[in-house]
Design a protein around this motif. Structure first.
Motif, PDB file in Angstrom:
ATOM      1  N   UNK A 108      57.618  46.707  10.290  1.00 22.92           N
ATOM      2  CA  UNK A 108      58.985  47.150  10.574  1.00 22.92           C
ATOM      3  C   UNK A 108      59.354  46.961  12.039  1.00 22.92           C
ATOM      4  N   UNK A 109      58.392  47.181  12.946  1.00 21.41           N
ATOM      5  CA  UNK A 109      58.754  47.064  14.362  1.00 21.41           C
ATOM      6  C   UNK A 109      58.984  45.612  14.770  1.00 21.41           C
ATOM      7  N   UNK A 110      58.301  44.668  14.128  1.00 20.59           N
ATOM      8  CA  UNK A 110      58.547  43.260  14.436  1.00 20.59           C
ATOM      9  C   UNK A 110      59.918  42.823  13.908  1.00 20.59           C
ATOM     10  N   UNK A 111      60.283  43.309  12.727  1.00 17.70           N
ATOM     11  CA  UNK A 111      61.607  42.993  12.192  1.00 17.70           C
ATOM     12  C   UNK A 111      62.694  43.597  13.074  1.00 17.70           C
ATOM     13  N   UNK A 112      62.468  44.836  13.530  1.00 20.83           N
ATOM     14  CA  UNK A 112      63.446  45.486  14.411  1.00 20.83           C
ATOM     15  C   UNK A 112      63.548  44.751  15.745  1.00 20.83           C
ATOM     16  N   UNK A 113      62.406  44.260  16.226  1.00 20.31           N
ATOM     17  CA  UNK A 113      62.393  43.488  17.472  1.00 20.31           C
ATOM     18  C   UNK A 113      63.247  42.233  17.335  1.00 20.31           C
ATOM     19  N   UNK A 114      63.076  41.500  16.242  1.00 22.74           N
ATOM     20  CA  UNK A 114      63.863  40.287  16.034  1.00 22.74           C
ATOM     21  C   UNK A 114      65.351  40.609  15.903  1.00 22.74           C
ATOM     22  N   UNK A 115      65.663  41.667  15.169  1.00 29.78           N
ATOM     23  CA  UNK A 115      67.068  42.059  15.003  1.00 29.78           C
ATOM     24  C   UNK A 115      67.689  42.406  16.354  1.00 29.78           C
ATOM     25  N   UNK A 116      66.931  43.144  17.168  1.00 29.39           N
ATOM     26  CA  UNK A 116      67.423  43.536  18.483  1.00 29.39           C
ATOM     27  C   UNK A 116      67.639  42.309  19.368  1.00 29.39           C
ATOM     28  N   UNK A 117      66.666  41.403  19.350  1.00 27.06           N
ATOM     29  CA  UNK A 117      66.752  40.195  20.168  1.00 27.06           C
ATOM     30  C   UNK A 117      67.959  39.351  19.759  1.00 27.06           C
ATOM     31  N   UNK A 118      68.093  39.111  18.462  1.00 28.05           N
ATOM     32  CA  UNK A 118      69.165  38.251  17.978  1.00 28.05           C
ATOM     33  C   UNK A 118      70.531  38.913  18.096  1.00 28.05           C
ATOM     34  N   UNK A 119      70.542  40.233  18.337  1.00 30.81           N
ATOM     35  CA  UNK A 119      71.796  40.947  18.514  1.00 30.81           C
ATOM     36  C   UNK A 119      72.291  40.980  19.948  1.00 30.81           C
ATOM     37  N   UNK A 120      71.471  40.520  20.896  1.00 32.71           N
ATOM     38  CA  UNK A 120      71.921  40.442  22.287  1.00 32.71           C
ATOM     39  C   UNK A 120      73.151  39.531  22.360  1.00 32.71           C
ATOM     40  N   UNK A 121      74.142  39.930  23.127  1.00 36.60           N
ATOM     41  CA  UNK A 121      75.435  39.243  23.071  1.00 36.60           C
ATOM     42  C   UNK A 121      75.322  37.742  23.345  1.00 36.60           C
ATOM     43  N   UNK A 122      74.607  37.362  24.394  1.00 37.03           N
ATOM     44  CA  UNK A 122      74.510  35.935  24.714  1.00 37.03           C
ATOM     45  C   UNK A 122      73.654  35.186  23.701  1.00 37.03           C
TER      46      UNK A 122
END
Length: 211
Positions: A172-186
Motif C-alpha cells: 500500500x505504501x508503494x502505491x501511495x508513493x506513486x499516486x503522490x508522485x504522479x499527483x505533483x502539479x508539474x
C-alpha cells in the motif's frame, strides 16, 4: 543554449531524466535518436555521431550542459539534482539498489525464454518488499522532502507495474508513493502532455515493451 538530453525514443532507457527536468522547470532540449526496423535495426543515426560529441564514455542517454557532458542515467540524475538542491539529506539511498532492472531488461529482450519471465515474477515480490520496508512511513524515499531518488524509484516501479499490473497490490505504501508522485502539479502536467511518451519502454528489438 539550454541543456540537451540525447536519448532513444524508449522510456526504459531514459529513466527519470525527463520527469526530473520537468519537475525543476528547467528549459531543456531533447535530441532523439531513432533505430531502424527489423531485421537490421539500423543504428546509424546514433553511430554516425557517437564519437563526435565530446563524450568521455559515448552512450545514450547523455546530457550536454555547456562544458558538462555526462552519460549514464544515474550520473545524469545526480548532476541535475545538484543543480536544483534535490540530493539526499536525511537518509542515504543505497546506490544500485533497485528492483533488478537488468533482469527485467533480459526478460523483455528474450521473452521467448519463458523461464526468465517466471523467475523474474517469482523474485519480484521479495524485491518490492525491501522497497516497501525501506520507505516505511516516510513521505519520500530519502526523507521528508523529494529528491532525485524518488524519480528513479518511481520510474522502475512504474515499469514493473506495466509488466505486472498486480505487482504492487500488497504494498500500500508503494502505491501511495506513486499516486503522490504522479499527483505533483508539474509531474501531472508532464504526464498529460505530448512530451511524455510512456511507450515504447524498450527498443524495437525487444520482445516486450517495444511498441
Amino acid at each position: 543554449g539550454p541543456p540537451c538530453l540525447g536519448l532513444l525514443p524508449c522510456s526504459g532507457f531514459t529513466p527519470a531524466a525527463c520527469p526530473l527536468l520537468e519537475y525543476t522547470g528547467a528549459n531543456y532540449e531533447e535530441k532523439v535518436y531513432h533505430f531502424g526496423d527489423a531485421p537490421d535495426f539500423d543504428k546509424s543515426q546514433w553511430l554516425d555521431v557517437k564519437f563526435s560529441l565530446g563524450l568521455d564514455f559515448p552512450n545514450l542517454p547523455y546530457l550536454i550542459d555547456g562544458d558538462h557532458k555526462i552519460t549514464q542515467s544515474s550520473a545524469i540524475l545526480r548532476y541535475i539534482a545538484r543543480q536544483y538542491n534535490l540530493c539526499e539529506k536525511v537518509r542515504t539511498w543505497p546506490q544500485g539498489k533497485l528492483p533488478p532492472y537488468q533482469l527485467m531488461a533480459n526478460v523483455s529482450f528474450f521473452l521467448s525464454q519463458e523461464v526468465l519471465k517466471i523467475e523474474y515474477l517469482e523474485q519480484l515480490p521479495g524485491q518490492l518488499k525491501l522497497f516497501s520496508l525501506f520507505l516505511g512511513k516516510w513521505t519520500w524515499f530519502a526523507g521528508d522532502k523529494i529528491t532525485y531518488v524518488d524519480f528513479l524509484v518511481c520510474d522502475v516501479l512504474d515499469q514493473n507495474r506495466k509488466f505486472d499490473p498486480c505487482c504492487l497490490d500488497d504494498f500500500a505504501n508503494l502505491k501511495a508513493f506513486l499516486d503522490q508522485f504522479e499527483g505533483l502539479s508539474r509531474i501531472a502536467a508532464y504526464l498529460a502532455s505530448d512530451r511524455c511518451q510512456p511507450y515504447p519502454i524498450f527498443a524495437k528489438i525487444a520482445c516486450w515493451g517495444n511498441k
